[in-house]
Design a protein around this motif. Structure first.
Motif, short mmCIF file in Angstrom:
data_model
loop_
_atom_site.label_atom_id
_atom_site.label_comp_id
_atom_site.label_asym_id
_atom_site.label_seq_id
_atom_site.Cartn_x
_atom_site.Cartn_y
_atom_site.Cartn_z
N GLY A 321 0.83 -1.27 -0.23
CA GLY A 321 0.11 -0.04 -0.07
C GLY A 321 0.92 1.21 -0.01
N ALA A 322 0.19 2.41 0.69
CA ALA A 322 0.76 3.71 0.59
C ALA A 322 0.34 4.45 1.73
N ARG A 323 1.20 5.40 2.00
CA ARG A 323 0.77 6.52 3.04
C ARG A 323 0.62 7.95 2.70
N TRP A 324 0.39 8.76 3.65
CA TRP A 324 0.11 10.05 3.25
C TRP A 324 1.45 10.59 2.80
N ARG A 325 1.49 11.50 1.70
CA ARG A 325 2.65 12.17 1.38
C ARG A 325 2.82 13.38 2.36
N GLN A 326 3.93 13.62 2.73
CA GLN A 326 4.35 14.78 3.47
C GLN A 326 5.04 15.79 2.38
N ILE A 327 4.90 17.12 3.19
CA ILE A 327 5.39 18.38 2.39
C ILE A 327 6.97 18.54 2.27
N VAL A 340 0.63 20.09 12.86
CA VAL A 340 0.47 19.41 11.40
C VAL A 340 -0.23 18.12 11.79
N ALA A 341 -1.11 17.85 10.77
CA ALA A 341 -1.93 16.73 10.89
C ALA A 341 -2.54 16.24 9.52
N TYR A 342 -2.74 14.99 9.46
CA TYR A 342 -2.90 14.53 8.03
C TYR A 342 -4.50 14.02 8.04
N PRO A 344 -8.20 15.28 8.62
CA PRO A 344 -9.22 16.31 9.23
C PRO A 344 -10.49 15.84 10.13
N HIS A 345 -10.81 14.52 9.86
CA HIS A 345 -12.05 14.12 10.33
C HIS A 345 -11.77 13.77 11.88
N CYS A 346 -10.31 13.17 12.22
CA CYS A 346 -10.04 12.83 13.45
C CYS A 346 -9.68 14.21 14.19
N ASP A 347 -8.87 15.16 13.70
CA ASP A 347 -8.18 16.02 14.42
C ASP A 347 -8.88 17.36 14.16
N GLY A 348 -9.80 17.50 13.49
CA GLY A 348 -10.53 18.60 13.21
C GLY A 348 -11.20 19.35 14.25
N PRO A 349 -11.97 18.64 15.10
CA PRO A 349 -12.65 19.28 16.22
C PRO A 349 -11.70 19.79 17.23
N LEU A 350 -10.31 19.53 17.37
CA LEU A 350 -9.49 19.98 18.25
C LEU A 350 -8.96 21.60 18.08
N PHE A 351 -9.49 21.88 16.57
CA PHE A 351 -9.35 23.15 16.13
C PHE A 351 -10.34 24.36 16.09
N LYS A 352 -11.29 23.84 17.01
CA LYS A 352 -12.62 24.55 16.72
C LYS A 352 -12.26 26.11 17.15
N GLY A 353 -12.65 27.05 16.30
CA GLY A 353 -12.75 28.40 16.31
C GLY A 353 -11.19 28.81 16.02
N LYS A 354 -10.41 27.94 15.57
CA LYS A 354 -8.90 28.43 15.31
C LYS A 354 -8.65 28.54 13.80
N ARG A 355 -7.61 29.06 13.37
CA ARG A 355 -7.29 29.36 12.02
C ARG A 355 -6.55 27.97 11.53
N VAL A 356 -6.70 27.61 10.19
CA VAL A 356 -6.23 26.37 9.71
C VAL A 356 -5.57 26.52 8.39
N VAL A 445 -2.26 18.44 5.93
CA VAL A 445 -1.60 18.05 4.37
C VAL A 445 -2.47 17.13 3.94
N GLN A 446 -2.81 17.30 2.58
CA GLN A 446 -3.52 16.39 1.90
C GLN A 446 -3.10 16.53 0.12
N ILE A 447 -1.81 16.10 0.08
CA ILE A 447 -1.09 15.95 -1.09
C ILE A 447 -0.90 14.68 -1.62
N GLY A 448 -1.80 13.87 -1.52
CA GLY A 448 -1.62 12.35 -2.24
C GLY A 448 -0.90 11.37 -1.29
N LEU A 449 -0.46 10.36 -1.95
CA LEU A 449 0.18 9.16 -1.32
C LEU A 449 1.63 8.77 -1.86
N VAL A 450 2.24 8.13 -1.09
CA VAL A 450 3.77 7.64 -1.48
C VAL A 450 3.85 6.14 -1.06
N PRO A 451 4.05 5.40 -2.16
CA PRO A 451 4.01 3.90 -1.75
C PRO A 451 5.25 3.42 -0.77
#
Length: 528
Positions: A321-327, A340-342, A344-356, A445-451
Protein backbone atom coordinates in the motif's frame (compact mmCIF):
# COMPACT_ATOMS: atom_id res chain seq x y z
CA UNK A 1 -30.80 10.66 23.45
CA UNK A 2 -31.34 7.25 21.83
CA UNK A 3 -33.65 6.84 18.86
CA UNK A 4 -35.95 3.83 18.54
CA UNK A 5 -33.46 1.87 16.43
CA UNK A 6 -30.51 2.35 18.81
CA UNK A 7 -32.74 1.62 21.80
CA UNK A 8 -33.82 -1.69 20.31
CA UNK A 9 -30.25 -2.67 19.41
CA UNK A 10 -28.91 -1.76 22.84
CA UNK A 11 -31.67 -3.68 24.61
CA UNK A 12 -30.75 -6.78 22.61
CA UNK A 13 -27.07 -6.43 23.56
CA UNK A 14 -27.71 -5.85 27.26
CA UNK A 15 -29.25 -9.31 27.73
CA UNK A 16 -25.63 -10.55 27.57
CA UNK A 17 -24.72 -8.83 30.85
CA UNK A 18 -23.88 -11.50 33.43
CA UNK A 19 -22.93 -9.40 36.46
CA UNK A 20 -24.88 -6.36 37.74
CA UNK A 21 -23.31 -3.00 36.90
CA UNK A 22 -23.86 0.56 38.00
CA UNK A 23 -23.46 3.79 36.09
CA UNK A 24 -21.78 6.19 38.50
CA UNK A 25 -22.69 9.67 37.25
CA UNK A 26 -20.76 12.88 38.02
CA UNK A 27 -23.04 15.60 36.66
CA UNK A 28 -23.41 19.36 36.84
CA UNK A 29 -26.14 21.81 35.83
CA UNK A 30 -24.98 22.28 32.23
CA UNK A 31 -26.68 21.02 29.08
CA UNK A 32 -24.17 18.23 28.48
CA UNK A 33 -24.70 16.94 32.01
CA UNK A 34 -28.44 16.85 31.42
CA UNK A 35 -27.92 14.95 28.19
CA UNK A 36 -25.61 12.49 29.92
CA UNK A 37 -28.10 11.93 32.72
CA UNK A 38 -30.81 11.30 30.15
CA UNK A 39 -28.61 8.78 28.32
CA UNK A 40 -27.69 6.88 31.50
CA UNK A 41 -31.29 6.63 32.63
CA UNK A 42 -32.34 5.37 29.20
CA UNK A 43 -29.66 2.66 29.37
CA UNK A 44 -30.69 1.62 32.89
CA UNK A 45 -34.33 1.32 31.81
CA UNK A 46 -33.34 -1.37 29.29
CA UNK A 47 -31.93 -3.90 31.79
CA UNK A 48 -32.67 -4.88 35.37
CA UNK A 49 -28.91 -5.47 35.82
CA UNK A 50 -28.07 -1.79 35.26
CA UNK A 51 -28.62 1.00 37.80
CA UNK A 52 -27.66 4.69 37.95
CA UNK A 53 -26.02 6.10 41.08
CA UNK A 54 -24.51 9.48 41.92
CA UNK A 55 -20.75 9.91 42.12
CA UNK A 56 -18.12 12.63 42.20
CA UNK A 57 -15.26 12.99 39.75
CA UNK A 58 -12.99 15.94 38.92
CA UNK A 59 -14.32 15.87 35.34
CA UNK A 60 -17.94 16.90 34.92
CA UNK A 61 -19.87 15.56 33.13
CA UNK A 62 -18.51 12.03 33.30
CA UNK A 63 -19.63 8.59 34.35
CA UNK A 64 -18.05 5.31 35.37
CA UNK A 65 -19.32 1.89 34.36
CA UNK A 66 -18.55 -0.25 37.42
CA UNK A 67 -19.23 -3.87 38.30
CA UNK A 68 -21.25 -3.78 41.52
CA UNK A 69 -19.19 -4.55 44.62
CA UNK A 70 -15.84 -4.34 42.82
CA UNK A 71 -13.33 -1.82 41.46
CA UNK A 72 -13.68 -3.20 37.91
CA UNK A 73 -14.77 -0.44 35.60
CA UNK A 74 -14.02 2.24 33.02
CA UNK A 75 -14.85 5.95 32.81
CA UNK A 76 -16.15 8.16 30.01
CA UNK A 77 -15.67 11.93 30.36
CA UNK A 78 -18.12 13.04 27.70
CA UNK A 79 -20.98 11.54 25.73
CA UNK A 80 -19.77 8.39 23.90
CA UNK A 81 -21.99 8.75 20.85
CA UNK A 82 -21.04 8.86 17.17
CA UNK A 83 -18.07 6.58 16.52
CA UNK A 84 -17.74 5.92 20.25
CA UNK A 85 -21.20 4.41 20.73
CA UNK A 86 -19.75 0.97 20.02
CA UNK A 87 -17.14 1.64 22.72
CA UNK A 88 -19.96 2.34 25.16
CA UNK A 89 -21.81 -0.88 24.28
CA UNK A 90 -18.68 -3.02 24.60
CA UNK A 91 -17.78 -1.39 27.91
CA UNK A 92 -21.25 -2.15 29.31
CA UNK A 93 -20.96 -5.78 28.23
CA UNK A 94 -17.36 -6.39 29.31
CA UNK A 95 -17.72 -4.72 32.72
CA UNK A 96 -20.88 -6.81 33.03
CA UNK A 97 -18.88 -10.01 32.58
CA UNK A 98 -19.46 -10.75 28.88
CA UNK A 99 -16.22 -12.28 27.50
CA UNK A 100 -14.11 -10.58 24.84
CA UNK A 101 -13.58 -12.23 21.45
CA UNK A 102 -9.87 -11.32 21.44
CA UNK A 103 -7.35 -14.15 21.20
CA UNK A 104 -6.96 -16.03 24.48
CA UNK A 105 -3.16 -15.74 24.55
CA UNK A 106 -3.47 -11.96 24.18
CA UNK A 107 -6.03 -11.76 27.00
CA UNK A 108 -3.72 -13.81 29.22
CA UNK A 109 -0.87 -11.45 28.32
CA UNK A 110 -2.96 -8.48 29.53
CA UNK A 111 -3.87 -10.25 32.76
CA UNK A 112 -0.21 -10.99 33.36
CA UNK A 113 0.98 -7.37 33.15
CA UNK A 114 2.47 -6.26 36.46
CA UNK A 115 2.45 -2.71 37.81
CA UNK A 116 0.06 0.23 37.97
CA UNK A 117 -1.16 1.78 34.70
CA UNK A 118 -3.45 4.82 34.69
CA UNK A 119 -4.47 5.53 31.08
CA UNK A 120 -6.27 8.63 29.79
CA UNK A 121 -7.34 8.86 26.13
CA UNK A 122 -8.44 12.06 24.39
CA UNK A 123 -10.84 11.35 21.52
CA UNK A 124 -13.18 13.20 19.19
CA UNK A 125 -16.61 11.92 18.19
CA UNK A 126 -15.73 12.25 14.49
CA UNK A 127 -12.48 10.25 14.80
CA UNK A 128 -12.68 6.80 13.19
CA UNK A 129 -9.34 5.74 14.71
CA UNK A 130 -10.23 6.57 18.31
CA UNK A 131 -12.67 3.71 19.06
CA UNK A 132 -10.02 1.01 18.60
CA UNK A 133 -7.79 2.70 21.18
CA UNK A 134 -10.64 3.38 23.62
CA UNK A 135 -11.96 -0.18 23.32
CA UNK A 136 -8.52 -1.76 23.74
CA UNK A 137 -7.74 0.21 26.91
CA UNK A 138 -11.23 -0.35 28.32
CA UNK A 139 -10.79 -4.09 27.89
CA UNK A 140 -7.40 -3.97 29.57
CA UNK A 141 -8.92 -2.11 32.53
CA UNK A 142 -11.59 -4.80 32.87
CA UNK A 143 -9.09 -7.66 32.71
CA UNK A 144 -6.32 -6.33 34.97
CA UNK A 145 -6.95 -4.64 38.37
CA UNK A 146 -3.69 -2.69 38.00
CA UNK A 147 -5.03 -0.84 34.93
CA UNK A 148 -7.49 2.07 34.86
CA UNK A 149 -8.79 4.00 31.84
CA UNK A 150 -10.68 7.23 31.25
CA UNK A 151 -11.84 8.19 27.74
CA UNK A 152 -12.11 12.00 27.40
CA UNK A 153 -13.97 13.94 24.70
CA UNK A 154 -11.42 16.59 23.75
CA UNK A 155 -14.06 18.92 22.33
CA UNK A 156 -15.92 18.92 25.65
CA UNK A 157 -12.85 19.47 27.84
CA UNK A 158 -11.18 22.14 25.72
CA UNK A 159 -9.32 23.81 28.62
CA UNK A 160 -7.73 20.49 29.54
CA UNK A 161 -6.80 19.89 25.90
CA UNK A 162 -5.18 23.31 25.67
CA UNK A 163 -3.32 22.86 28.95
CA UNK A 164 -1.88 19.53 27.85
CA UNK A 165 -1.35 20.83 24.29
CA UNK A 166 -3.28 17.96 22.75
CA UNK A 167 -3.46 18.65 18.99
CA UNK A 168 -4.20 15.19 17.59
CA UNK A 169 -6.51 12.34 18.49
CA UNK A 170 -6.40 9.77 19.79
CA UNK A 171 -3.76 10.93 22.28
CA UNK A 172 -3.05 8.56 25.15
CA UNK A 173 -1.46 9.46 28.48
CA UNK A 174 -0.03 6.83 30.83
CA UNK A 175 0.51 7.86 34.45
CA UNK A 176 0.45 11.52 33.41
CA UNK A 177 2.99 11.19 30.57
CA UNK A 178 2.34 10.98 26.83
CA UNK A 179 2.14 7.32 25.80
CA UNK A 180 1.17 7.55 22.15
CA UNK A 181 -0.85 9.23 19.43
CA UNK A 182 -2.83 7.80 16.55
CA UNK A 183 -4.44 4.46 15.98
CA UNK A 184 -3.20 1.65 18.22
CA UNK A 185 -4.55 -1.87 18.47
CA UNK A 186 -4.66 -4.01 21.59
CA UNK A 187 -1.63 -6.03 20.41
CA UNK A 188 0.41 -2.86 19.91
CA UNK A 189 -0.39 -1.46 23.33
CA UNK A 190 0.38 -4.73 25.08
CA UNK A 191 3.62 -5.11 23.11
CA UNK A 192 4.79 -1.71 24.39
CA UNK A 193 4.05 -2.64 27.98
CA UNK A 194 5.34 -6.22 27.77
CA UNK A 195 8.99 -5.66 26.84
CA UNK A 196 9.50 -9.31 25.92
CA UNK A 197 6.60 -9.44 23.47
CA UNK A 198 8.68 -8.73 20.35
CA UNK A 199 11.14 -11.52 21.08
CA UNK A 200 8.28 -13.93 21.79
CA UNK A 201 6.62 -13.03 18.48
CA UNK A 202 9.88 -13.43 16.57
CA UNK A 203 10.51 -16.84 18.11
CA UNK A 204 7.00 -17.96 17.22
CA UNK A 205 7.37 -16.79 13.61
CA UNK A 206 10.77 -18.48 13.26
CA UNK A 207 9.12 -21.84 13.86
CA UNK A 208 6.70 -21.52 10.93
CA UNK A 209 7.11 -23.73 7.88
CA UNK A 210 7.50 -22.16 4.44
CA UNK A 211 4.31 -20.88 2.85
CA UNK A 212 3.18 -21.58 -0.69
CA UNK A 213 2.03 -17.95 -0.87
CA UNK A 214 3.15 -15.20 1.51
CA UNK A 215 1.30 -11.89 1.21
CA UNK A 216 3.04 -8.82 2.60
CA UNK A 217 0.38 -6.24 3.47
CA UNK A 218 -3.12 -6.55 4.90
CA UNK A 219 -5.09 -3.88 3.04
CA UNK A 220 -7.81 -4.51 0.42
CA UNK A 221 -5.30 -5.91 -2.09
CA UNK A 222 -3.67 -8.23 0.43
CA UNK A 223 -6.99 -9.44 1.82
CA UNK A 224 -8.37 -10.16 -1.66
CA UNK A 225 -5.20 -12.06 -2.63
CA UNK A 226 -5.40 -14.16 0.55
CA UNK A 227 -9.03 -15.10 -0.03
CA UNK A 228 -8.36 -16.16 -3.62
CA UNK A 229 -5.27 -18.23 -2.82
CA UNK A 230 -6.79 -19.82 0.28
CA UNK A 231 -9.81 -20.90 -1.77
CA UNK A 232 -7.39 -22.80 -4.01
CA UNK A 233 -6.17 -24.79 -1.03
CA UNK A 234 -2.75 -23.16 -0.98
CA UNK A 235 -0.97 -22.66 2.34
CA UNK A 236 -1.33 -18.88 2.69
CA UNK A 237 0.16 -16.40 5.11
CA UNK A 238 -0.27 -12.64 5.58
CA UNK A 239 2.39 -10.50 7.24
CA UNK A 240 0.94 -7.03 7.84
CA UNK A 241 2.18 -3.98 9.72
CA UNK A 242 -1.47 -3.29 10.49
CA UNK A 243 -4.33 -5.26 8.99
CA UNK A 244 -6.54 -2.94 6.94
CA UNK A 245 -3.79 -0.52 6.00
CA UNK A 246 -4.74 3.01 5.02
CA UNK A 247 -8.43 2.13 4.70
CA UNK A 248 -8.47 2.33 8.51
CA UNK A 249 -7.84 6.07 8.13
CA UNK A 250 -10.62 6.60 5.58
CA UNK A 251 -13.82 8.22 6.80
CA UNK A 252 -16.59 7.98 4.21
CA UNK A 253 -16.48 5.48 1.33
CA UNK A 254 -19.19 6.16 -1.25
CA UNK A 255 -17.69 4.68 -4.43
CA UNK A 256 -17.37 1.03 -3.40
CA UNK A 257 -19.63 -0.52 -6.00
CA UNK A 258 -22.94 -1.93 -4.69
CA UNK A 259 -22.35 -0.40 -1.24
CA UNK A 260 -23.75 3.13 -1.20
CA UNK A 261 -21.97 4.19 1.97
CA UNK A 262 -19.56 2.66 4.45
CA UNK A 263 -16.60 3.72 6.58
CA UNK A 264 -13.02 2.51 6.56
CA UNK A 265 -12.90 0.73 9.94
CA UNK A 266 -16.20 -1.01 9.20
CA UNK A 267 -14.96 -2.24 5.83
CA UNK A 268 -11.70 -3.45 7.41
CA UNK A 269 -13.65 -5.40 10.05
CA UNK A 270 -15.59 -7.09 7.26
CA UNK A 271 -12.37 -7.86 5.36
CA UNK A 272 -10.84 -9.36 8.50
CA UNK A 273 -13.90 -11.50 9.10
CA UNK A 274 -13.92 -12.69 5.47
CA UNK A 275 -10.23 -13.61 5.55
CA UNK A 276 -10.86 -15.37 8.86
CA UNK A 277 -13.37 -17.67 7.15
CA UNK A 278 -10.42 -19.34 5.40
CA UNK A 279 -7.27 -21.08 6.58
CA UNK A 280 -5.01 -18.02 6.41
CA UNK A 281 -2.18 -17.46 8.89
CA UNK A 282 -2.47 -13.74 9.69
CA UNK A 283 0.62 -12.27 11.36
CA UNK A 284 -0.37 -8.74 12.34
CA UNK A 285 1.95 -5.97 13.55
CA UNK A 286 4.83 -7.38 11.51
CA UNK A 287 6.85 -4.84 9.52
CA UNK A 288 8.84 -6.20 6.58
CA UNK A 289 12.43 -4.98 6.37
CA UNK A 290 14.03 -6.86 3.49
CA UNK A 291 13.07 -9.13 0.58
CA UNK A 292 15.55 -11.77 -0.58
CA UNK A 293 14.36 -13.33 -3.87
CA UNK A 294 14.97 -17.02 -4.53
CA UNK A 295 18.16 -17.82 -6.39
CA UNK A 296 16.36 -20.22 -8.73
CA UNK A 297 12.85 -20.60 -10.10
CA UNK A 298 10.76 -22.62 -7.70
CA UNK A 299 13.11 -21.85 -4.81
CA UNK A 300 12.12 -20.14 -1.58
CA UNK A 301 11.87 -16.37 -1.30
CA UNK A 302 12.66 -14.86 2.10
CA UNK A 303 11.06 -11.87 3.84
CA UNK A 304 13.05 -10.56 6.79
CA UNK A 305 10.94 -8.81 9.44
CA UNK A 306 11.90 -5.85 11.61
CA UNK A 307 11.94 -8.04 14.73
CA UNK A 308 14.66 -10.21 13.19
CA UNK A 309 12.48 -13.18 12.24
CA UNK A 310 12.23 -14.44 8.67
CA UNK A 311 9.40 -15.95 6.64
CA UNK A 312 9.95 -18.10 3.57
CA UNK A 313 7.57 -18.84 0.72
CA UNK A 314 7.42 -20.42 -2.71
CA UNK A 315 5.70 -17.27 -4.01
CA UNK A 316 5.23 -13.76 -2.61
CA UNK A 317 2.56 -11.13 -3.21
CA UNK A 318 3.60 -7.56 -2.31
CA UNK A 319 0.60 -5.47 -1.25
CA UNK A 320 2.21 -2.92 1.05
CA UNK A 321 0.00 0.00 0.00
CA UNK A 322 0.84 3.66 0.47
CA UNK A 323 0.89 6.36 3.14
CA UNK A 324 0.15 10.08 3.27
CA UNK A 325 2.69 12.13 1.36
CA UNK A 326 4.50 14.78 3.41
CA UNK A 327 5.37 18.27 2.21
CA UNK A 328 8.96 17.75 3.44
CA UNK A 329 9.68 21.30 4.49
CA UNK A 330 11.43 22.62 7.63
CA UNK A 331 9.17 22.37 10.67
CA UNK A 332 6.82 19.67 9.38
CA UNK A 333 8.39 16.79 11.26
CA UNK A 334 9.00 18.88 14.39
CA UNK A 335 5.35 19.91 14.64
CA UNK A 336 3.69 16.67 13.55
CA UNK A 337 0.76 16.09 15.93
CA UNK A 338 1.48 19.56 17.36
CA UNK A 339 -0.52 21.38 14.70
CA UNK A 340 0.57 19.48 11.59
CA UNK A 341 -2.06 16.82 10.89
CA UNK A 342 -3.11 14.47 8.10
CA UNK A 343 -6.65 13.49 9.13
CA UNK A 344 -9.16 16.38 9.18
CA UNK A 345 -11.97 14.09 10.37
CA UNK A 346 -9.98 12.95 13.39
CA UNK A 347 -8.25 16.12 14.47
CA UNK A 348 -10.52 18.84 13.08
CA UNK A 349 -12.65 19.21 16.27
CA UNK A 350 -9.51 20.08 18.26
CA UNK A 351 -9.12 23.25 16.17
CA UNK A 352 -12.60 24.62 16.82
CA UNK A 353 -12.62 28.39 16.43
CA UNK A 354 -8.98 28.47 15.24
CA UNK A 355 -7.27 29.27 11.95
CA UNK A 356 -5.97 26.42 9.82
CA UNK A 357 -4.52 25.72 6.41
CA UNK A 358 -5.15 22.81 4.05
CA UNK A 359 -2.28 21.91 1.72
CA UNK A 360 -3.57 20.38 -1.53
CA UNK A 361 -6.33 21.23 -3.99
CA UNK A 362 -7.37 17.75 -5.12
CA UNK A 363 -10.51 15.98 -3.95
CA UNK A 364 -9.04 15.16 -0.53
CA UNK A 365 -7.86 18.71 0.07
CA UNK A 366 -11.09 20.39 -0.99
CA UNK A 367 -13.20 17.91 0.99
CA UNK A 368 -11.03 18.62 4.03
CA UNK A 369 -11.45 22.38 3.59
CA UNK A 370 -15.23 22.01 3.32
CA UNK A 371 -15.42 19.86 6.47
CA UNK A 372 -13.10 22.09 8.48
CA UNK A 373 -14.91 25.29 7.47
CA UNK A 374 -17.86 24.19 9.59
CA UNK A 375 -15.65 23.86 12.69
CA UNK A 376 -12.77 26.34 12.55
CA UNK A 377 -12.68 30.12 12.27
CA UNK A 378 -10.88 30.29 8.93
CA UNK A 379 -9.37 27.95 6.32
CA UNK A 380 -6.59 28.85 3.90
CA UNK A 381 -6.44 26.33 1.06
CA UNK A 382 -3.02 26.26 -0.61
CA UNK A 383 -2.59 24.58 -4.03
CA UNK A 384 0.72 24.21 -5.88
CA UNK A 385 -0.91 24.19 -9.34
CA UNK A 386 -2.48 27.20 -11.04
CA UNK A 387 -5.99 25.82 -10.43
CA UNK A 388 -7.74 23.40 -8.08
CA UNK A 389 -7.87 19.80 -9.30
CA UNK A 390 -10.91 18.64 -7.32
CA UNK A 391 -14.18 17.57 -8.91
CA UNK A 392 -16.37 20.44 -10.06
CA UNK A 393 -19.14 19.65 -7.57
CA UNK A 394 -16.67 20.01 -4.69
CA UNK A 395 -15.25 23.27 -6.05
CA UNK A 396 -18.74 24.76 -6.32
CA UNK A 397 -19.46 23.84 -2.70
CA UNK A 398 -16.14 25.31 -1.57
CA UNK A 399 -16.87 28.60 -3.35
CA UNK A 400 -19.99 29.12 -1.22
CA UNK A 401 -18.08 29.10 2.08
CA UNK A 402 -17.31 32.60 3.43
CA UNK A 403 -14.48 31.58 5.76
CA UNK A 404 -12.30 29.88 3.12
CA UNK A 405 -9.50 31.58 1.19
CA UNK A 406 -8.05 29.81 -1.86
CA UNK A 407 -4.42 30.41 -2.82
CA UNK A 408 -3.16 28.82 -6.05
CA UNK A 409 0.31 28.70 -7.65
CA UNK A 410 1.73 28.54 -4.13
CA UNK A 411 4.51 26.35 -2.75
CA UNK A 412 4.67 25.82 1.01
CA UNK A 413 8.27 26.35 2.13
CA UNK A 414 8.22 26.26 5.94
CA UNK A 415 6.11 25.39 8.97
CA UNK A 416 6.48 27.91 11.77
CA UNK A 417 6.13 27.24 15.48
CA UNK A 418 7.05 28.39 18.96
CA UNK A 419 8.76 25.15 19.98
CA UNK A 420 5.55 23.56 21.27
CA UNK A 421 2.94 24.13 18.58
CA UNK A 422 2.36 25.48 15.08
CA UNK A 423 2.04 29.25 14.76
CA UNK A 424 2.01 29.66 10.98
CA UNK A 425 3.46 28.73 7.62
CA UNK A 426 5.38 30.35 4.79
CA UNK A 427 4.55 29.89 1.11
CA UNK A 428 6.19 31.14 -2.07
CA UNK A 429 4.24 32.65 -4.94
CA UNK A 430 5.26 30.47 -7.91
CA UNK A 431 4.42 33.24 -10.40
CA UNK A 432 7.07 35.42 -8.76
CA UNK A 433 9.56 35.39 -5.92
CA UNK A 434 7.31 36.86 -3.24
CA UNK A 435 7.05 34.95 0.03
CA UNK A 436 4.01 35.17 2.30
CA UNK A 437 3.56 34.27 5.96
CA UNK A 438 0.19 33.06 7.25
CA UNK A 439 -0.57 33.06 10.98
CA UNK A 440 -2.52 29.96 12.02
CA UNK A 441 -2.74 27.12 14.53
CA UNK A 442 -3.18 24.05 12.35
CA UNK A 443 -1.98 22.63 9.02
CA UNK A 444 -3.72 19.69 7.33
CA UNK A 445 -1.61 18.04 4.62
CA UNK A 446 -3.60 16.46 1.79
CA UNK A 447 -1.24 16.02 -1.17
CA UNK A 448 -1.62 12.39 -2.11
CA UNK A 449 0.20 9.17 -1.36
CA UNK A 450 3.70 7.67 -1.44
CA UNK A 451 4.17 3.89 -1.85
CA UNK A 452 5.55 1.82 1.04
CA UNK A 453 8.35 0.30 -1.01
CA UNK A 454 11.65 1.67 0.32
CA UNK A 455 12.51 -1.76 1.74
CA UNK A 456 12.23 -3.32 -1.75
CA UNK A 457 14.96 -1.33 -3.49
CA UNK A 458 17.32 -3.72 -5.25
CA UNK A 459 14.96 -6.67 -4.83
CA UNK A 460 12.31 -5.91 -7.49
CA UNK A 461 11.99 -3.31 -10.22
CA UNK A 462 10.63 0.06 -9.06
CA UNK A 463 9.51 3.07 -11.09
CA UNK A 464 11.01 6.54 -10.69
CA UNK A 465 8.19 7.24 -8.22
CA UNK A 466 9.03 4.18 -6.12
CA UNK A 467 6.07 2.11 -7.32
CA UNK A 468 6.52 -1.63 -7.93
CA UNK A 469 6.58 -2.26 -11.67
CA UNK A 470 4.04 -4.93 -12.66
CA UNK A 471 2.62 -6.31 -15.89
CA UNK A 472 -1.04 -6.97 -16.68
CA UNK A 473 -0.94 -10.15 -14.56
CA UNK A 474 0.69 -8.60 -11.50
CA UNK A 475 4.13 -10.09 -12.23
CA UNK A 476 7.13 -8.15 -10.91
CA UNK A 477 10.66 -8.31 -12.29
CA UNK A 478 11.32 -11.45 -10.19
CA UNK A 479 9.81 -14.88 -10.99
CA UNK A 480 7.38 -15.97 -8.30
CA UNK A 481 7.00 -12.48 -6.85
CA UNK A 482 3.81 -10.56 -7.59
CA UNK A 483 2.40 -7.22 -6.48
CA UNK A 484 -0.99 -5.52 -6.19
CA UNK A 485 -2.67 -2.34 -5.02
CA UNK A 486 -1.50 1.19 -4.31
CA UNK A 487 2.19 0.21 -4.08
CA UNK A 488 2.28 -0.68 -7.79
CA UNK A 489 2.37 1.17 -11.12
CA UNK A 490 -1.30 0.36 -11.72
CA UNK A 491 -3.08 3.73 -12.19
CA UNK A 492 -5.98 5.06 -10.11
CA UNK A 493 -5.47 4.28 -6.43
CA UNK A 494 -8.92 3.13 -5.39
CA UNK A 495 -10.14 0.44 -2.97
CA UNK A 496 -12.13 -1.42 -5.58
CA UNK A 497 -9.15 -1.44 -7.97
CA UNK A 498 -6.82 -2.68 -5.24
CA UNK A 499 -9.18 -5.55 -4.47
CA UNK A 500 -9.33 -6.55 -8.13
CA UNK A 501 -5.54 -6.35 -8.37
CA UNK A 502 -5.21 -8.50 -5.26
CA UNK A 503 -7.48 -11.17 -6.70
CA UNK A 504 -5.52 -11.10 -9.97
CA UNK A 505 -2.18 -11.40 -8.15
CA UNK A 506 -3.52 -14.33 -6.12
CA UNK A 507 -4.64 -16.15 -9.24
CA UNK A 508 -1.31 -15.39 -10.93
CA UNK A 509 0.57 -16.83 -7.96
CA UNK A 510 -1.53 -19.99 -8.14
CA UNK A 511 -0.90 -20.25 -11.87
CA UNK A 512 2.84 -19.86 -11.24
CA UNK A 513 2.86 -22.58 -8.61
CA UNK A 514 1.01 -25.19 -10.64
CA UNK A 515 3.46 -24.69 -13.53
CA UNK A 516 6.58 -25.34 -11.48
CA UNK A 517 8.65 -28.41 -12.47
CA UNK A 518 7.33 -31.72 -11.16
CA UNK A 519 9.90 -31.97 -8.35
CA UNK A 520 8.54 -28.71 -6.92
CA UNK A 521 4.89 -29.85 -6.68
CA UNK A 522 3.05 -30.04 -3.39
CA UNK A 523 0.21 -32.13 -2.00
CA UNK A 524 -2.27 -29.31 -2.58
CA UNK A 525 -1.47 -29.34 -6.31
CA UNK A 526 -2.63 -32.93 -6.63
CA UNK A 527 -6.03 -31.91 -5.27
CA UNK A 528 -6.35 -28.70 -7.29
Amino acid sequence: MLDANLTQQLKAYLVNIREPIELVASLGDDAKSRQMGELLNEIAALSDKVTVVTGHDRRTPSFMIRRVGTDIGVRFAGLPMGHEFTSLVLALLQVGGHPSKAAQDLLDQVRGLEGSYNFETYFSLSCQNCPDVVQALNLMAVLNPGITHTAIDGALFQDEVNERKVMAVPTVYLNGETFGQGRMELEQIVARLDTGASKKAAAKIAQKDAFEVLIVGGGPAGAAAAIYTARKGIRTGIAAERFGGQVLDTMAIENFISVQHTEGPKLVAQLEQHVGDYDVDVMNLQRAQKLIPATSEGGLHEVVLENGASLKARSVILATGARWRQINVPGEEQYKNKGVAYCPHCDGPLFKGKRVAVIGGGNSGVEAAIDLAGIVAHVTLIEYDSALRADAVLQRKLATLPNVQIVTSAMTTEVLGDGEKVTGLVYKDRSGDARHQVALEGIFVQIGLVPNTEWLRGAVGLSQHGEIEVDHRGHTSQPGIFAAGDATTIPFKQIVIAMGDGAKAGLSAFDYLIRLPAEETRDWEQAA
